[in-house]
Design a protein around this motif. Sequence first.
Motif, PDB file in Angstrom:
ATOM      1  N   UNK A 215       0.810  -1.211   0.000  1.00 36.52           N
ATOM      2  CA  UNK A 215       0.000   0.000   0.000  1.00 36.52           C
ATOM      3  C   UNK A 215       0.845   1.263   0.000  1.00 36.52           C
ATOM      4  N   UNK A 216       2.068   1.159   0.458  1.00 42.17           N
ATOM      5  CA  UNK A 216       2.909   2.348   0.434  1.00 42.17           C
ATOM      6  C   UNK A 216       3.826   2.392  -0.786  1.00 42.17           C
ATOM      7  N   UNK A 217       4.116   1.212  -1.316  1.00 40.41           N
ATOM      8  CA  UNK A 217       5.029   1.153  -2.451  1.00 40.41           C
ATOM      9  C   UNK A 217       4.327   0.422  -3.565  1.00 40.41           C
TER      10      UNK A 217
ATOM     11  N   UNK B 269       9.875   5.030  -0.727  1.00 43.15           N
ATOM     12  CA  UNK B 269       9.613   6.122  -1.665  1.00 43.15           C
ATOM     13  C   UNK B 269       9.919   7.449  -1.005  1.00 43.15           C
TER      14      UNK B 269
END
Lengths: 258, 249
Positions: free
Chosen positions: B209-211, B249
């Motif tokens: 979900x973050x990357x 990120x």
Amino acid sequence: MMSGPEGLVLRATEVHKHFGRLHILKGVSLDVRPRETVCIIGTSGSGKTTFLRCINHLEKIDGGSIEVNGHPIGYRMKNGRLVEDSERNIARQRTEIGFVFQRFNLFPHKTALQNVVEAPIQVRGLSKQEATNDAEKLLARVGLADKKDTYPGKLSGGQQQRVAIARALAMKPALMLFDEPTSALDPEVTGEVLDVMEELAHEGTTMIVVTHEMGFAKRAADRVVMMDEGVIIEEGSPEHFFESPTHERTKAFLSKIL
Amino acid sequence: MFLQALWATVYISIVAQVLGIILGLIAALMRMSSFRPLRFLSGAYVLVFRGTPVLVQIMFIWLIIPGRSVGFGAFTLKQEVFAGILALGVNEGAYMREIIRAGIDSIDKGQMEAGKSLGMRYGAIMRRIVLPQAARVIVPPLGNEFNNMMKTSSLVYIIGVYELFSDAEQVFSSSGNVAPFIAVAFWYLVLTSIWSIVQAVIERRLAVSEHGDELSLRERAVAVWTEGGGVARLGDWPFGAGGRWRGRS
């Protein structure tokens, strides 16, 4: 349910708060009427953020009382004594009060849209469809319709704060509290957040804003409140405040910040 | 017979680990309670079960559980299997408490406050906001724990549970041949290697979900072997577990 004095959204009476030996709030009283926008200003350490956090019981008060829409917050009478309310009741009272944090506090594992629908679904029991419809409208209102599927980590500070505002509005609160909503932002994006807030103010949202943005206070506030060392030392219309403040501390504060 | 032994090791480890996670979570929440006796109980639990050898715990629990089998509705467990799982699980819970607490502690207090300010209750905030985020911090050491669990579960051979190690031990004592121990070591290595791949997949799911970017199963499998194999690499999460696909990120 107790019914409050006619028409007041917030009635805070002689609120006291200590942190250990520090006496942070020394009897703060403030009434807010429906559709009113109140800006609280003052030096850091004056207790304005603490006062705001007391209103939705993120901080417990040690004395006085706070009522929102006539309901006492955090405490109830039991055998003639005030006792802290149950977690369930406190949670229910908080649904009446939207809170926007200085550091946004968005849920990083959820998209913008998921952030906004979370509480309406979990707390209000809305269907996913209803909540999504509402949330999309709110995100459009804060100018982020195209960012609904983006995670907070990929949004700028200003965008995150606007999602946070949409998230708070999604609960349809009677009162919105803003705790220095632009203090953690880069200067070039404070404008987009303040614009959204100004619009809310002009649409008649009842809100209390702790802020250092005097321009915003001038344009959007119906009333400005100056706090100093745990008490309200002066309050009045923005015109009164910025043109002819009466209290020495207010004059000193304004001359420093303007 | 051998497959039965292999399967016994796998399910004893899994059930004991799940039990450990549940107990660890309960103990972690008790540890954070504002009610003092709960905090005390949680502390005593960790003190006792981390402070004594797991082998002693296995023996002790085996000795105090009566009967020859323990039934759970449709199926029954042999008494020694039940005792073994219980001992391993309770012991594991004491370690999991610390891991889970560290995970929860790593989440910014603002998350709890944001949930509260929206009218959510403690349980819902934990379940929907805090624990899913804490999982990213909890899962890598949890993977290590399970890796250990598969190997530590061999200790239950002492109370007569039939599993991988006791299978080898039986062959050894009837033949005097050491080869079974080499074979058994190989099979443990197979189990832990498979687990490493599974874990990499789980960790990547949590990170997704973050990357954004995806990686194929084959690439993941390769990464497991080329970047530290089954055991050591897990510690250096979030940059480990094949750090090349987990760029922040």
